[in-house]
Design an enzyme around this catalytic site. Sequence first.
Site, PDB file in Angstrom:
ATOM      1  CB  THR A  72      17.458   7.131 -28.148  1.00 32.31           C
ATOM      2  OG1 THR A  72      17.287   5.731 -28.405  1.00 32.31           O
ATOM      3  CG2 THR A  72      18.435   7.726 -29.136  1.00 32.31           C
ATOM      4  CB  SER A 200      13.021   3.871 -21.816  1.00 32.22           C
ATOM      5  OG  SER A 200      12.195   4.079 -22.940  1.00 32.22           O
ATOM      6  CG  HIS A 202       9.286   1.801 -25.385  1.00 31.41           C
ATOM      7  ND1 HIS A 202       9.629   0.783 -26.227  1.00 31.41           N
ATOM      8  CD2 HIS A 202      10.339   2.635 -25.364  1.00 31.41           C
ATOM      9  CE1 HIS A 202      10.842   1.005 -26.714  1.00 31.41           C
ATOM     10  NE2 HIS A 202      11.299   2.125 -26.209  1.00 31.41           N
ATOM     11  CB  CYS A 327      19.657  -4.072 -42.147  1.00 30.23           C
ATOM     12  SG  CYS A 327      19.567  -4.916 -43.702  1.00 30.23           S
TER      13      CYS A 327
HETATM   14  N1  PLP Z   1      19.299   1.491 -23.812  1.00 36.03           N
HETATM   15  C1  PLP Z   1      18.997   0.191 -23.868  1.00 36.03           C
HETATM   16  C2  PLP Z   1      19.797  -0.780 -23.041  1.00 36.03           C
HETATM   17  C3  PLP Z   1      17.957  -0.246 -24.664  1.00 36.03           C
HETATM   18  O1  PLP Z   1      17.652  -1.545 -24.725  1.00 36.03           O
HETATM   19  C4  PLP Z   1      17.224   0.700 -25.430  1.00 36.03           C
HETATM   20  C5  PLP Z   1      16.154   0.256 -26.339  1.00 36.03           C
HETATM   21  O2  PLP Z   1      16.149  -0.851 -26.799  1.00 36.03           O
HETATM   22  C6  PLP Z   1      17.579   2.049 -25.324  1.00 36.03           C
HETATM   23  C7  PLP Z   1      18.610   2.403 -24.507  1.00 36.03           C
HETATM   24  C8  PLP Z   1      16.846   3.081 -26.092  1.00 36.03           C
HETATM   25  O3  PLP Z   1      15.592   3.306 -25.522  1.00 36.03           O
HETATM   26  P1  PLP Z   1      14.404   3.947 -26.403  1.00 36.03           P
HETATM   27  O4  PLP Z   1      13.881   2.857 -27.264  1.00 36.03           O
HETATM   28  O5  PLP Z   1      13.423   4.426 -25.380  1.00 36.03           O
HETATM   29  O6  PLP Z   1      15.013   5.051 -27.185  1.00 36.03           O
END
Ligand code: PLP
Length: 394
Positions: A72, A200, A202, A327
Site C-alpha cells: 500500500t 510486498s 507477506h 463492508c
Molecule cells: N496490491 C495488490 C494487488 C494486493 O493484492 C495488495 C494486498 O492485498 C496490495 C497491493 C497491498 O499490499 P499490502 O498488504 O502489503 O499493503
Amino acid sequence: MKNIYLDNNATTPLREEVLEAMMPYLRESYGNPSSVHSFGKKVRQAIEAARETIANALGVTADELYFTTCGTESNNLALKGVAFSKIAEKRNKIVVSSIEHPCVQQSAKYLVNKGFNVCFLPVKPDGIIDIEVARREIDENTLIVSTLYANNEIGTIQPVAEIGKIAKANGALFHVDAVQALGKIPFKVGEFGADMLTVSAHKIYGPKGTAALFIRKGLKLEPLMHGGHQEKRMRPGTENPAGIIGFGKAVEEVLMDLEDGTIERIRSLRDRLQDNLLSRLDEVKLNGHMELRVPNTVNISFKYVEGESLLLMLDNKGVAVSTGSACSSGSLEPSHVITSMGIPAEVAHGSIRFSLSRYNTQEEIDYAADAVVEVVNKLRDFSPLWEDFKKSKQ
Ligand code: PLP
C-alpha cells in the site's frame, strides 16, 4: 476441527526458513543500520545483501530498490510521488485500471481532488484490461499509467508489456503493482519496461510490514515523508532489519518454488478444486480468464447464494476463504473487480476467492470442495430465489 487456509492472496504463512533468517535480527543483532559502529554496520550489511537479492530477482539494480512498510505504501509513493514531483508540471492525466487494489484506486481518486484527471480503464468480461481503450486513453497528457500485473481477487494476468509500450510511446511513466505476481509467475522488470514496480513480502511467505518500490534510476519522485537519510531520503525512518532480511530470504525461496515444480503442484490443486466445484454444482460461474491467471487463484460466483454467509459457514467448518466485498457504512458492497467484468451485483455477491499456497495438500482441497458443495446446497435450500429458479426450469 480442520484448519484449512485458502486465503493466501490476503496473506501467507511465514516460511520457516524466513523466520530463521530473521531471528538473529530480532535478538542479538539489534543495531540501528544507520549507526557507524559495528552493531550498526553488521545490520547494514545484511540489509544491503537483501536489497541485492531482491533487485537481482526483479532484474534491476540494488540502488533502484527502496524499502517501504507495505505494498500500500509503495503504491501510494509511486502515484503521489510522481503526481507531486516536477514531472507533473506538464501533464495531468493518470490512467489506472478499474480492477486495481483499493490502495491504487483510492490514491488515484485522492489525486482527482488535487486537480488530476483520472481515467479508469475498463476490463473485458474475462477480467483483462481492454487494450483498445488503453490505446485510446493513454495520450500525450498522460503523466502515469499504473496497473496491477496479477489481480488479487480473480488472479488475471494483465498485458503489462503491451500497456508499457503504449505508455512509453506517449512519454508517460509506467508503474506496475506486482504484489500478486511475484512468486506466482516468473518475470523481470525489463520485460515490460516499468519505471516503477511494487512488491510486498507477506504475499510470498515473508513477514508483514515490509515491501519495496523499484524506481528506475534517474526518476525523481517527491517523497511522501520527511526525516533522515534512510532509503536515500525517498522513505526516511529507521528500517525494519528483520523484516527486510526476511523479505530477501522469502524472495530467494519463492523463486525456487517457481522452478522446482512447487508452483505446478499448486496449480494442479487449484484446478482440482475448480473442476470439483464446477462439476458438482449447478449455476456457478468461474470469474476471470481461464488461462491468463496466476496458478494459485480461483474465483467462483455461486448464484443464489450470499458470499458472506458462505464464507462464515465455511469458516465454521475450518475452511478460510474470502469474498471481495467491502463492508462500507453498514452495507455490503459487491466487489468492484467482479462488477467491473459486467457481472450483475446479485451474482457478484455470491463470489468467493480461493487462493492456495505451497502448504495446501490434496486432502485439504478435497475436504474444502466437499464443504463448499454441502454449504452451497444448504444455503440454496433456504433461498426462495433458488426455489423460483428450479420451478422455472421444470
Ligand atoms: N496490491 C495488490 C494487488 C494486493 O493484492 C495488495 C494486498 O492485498 C496490495 C497491493 C497491498 O499490499 P499490502 O498488504 O502489503 O499493503
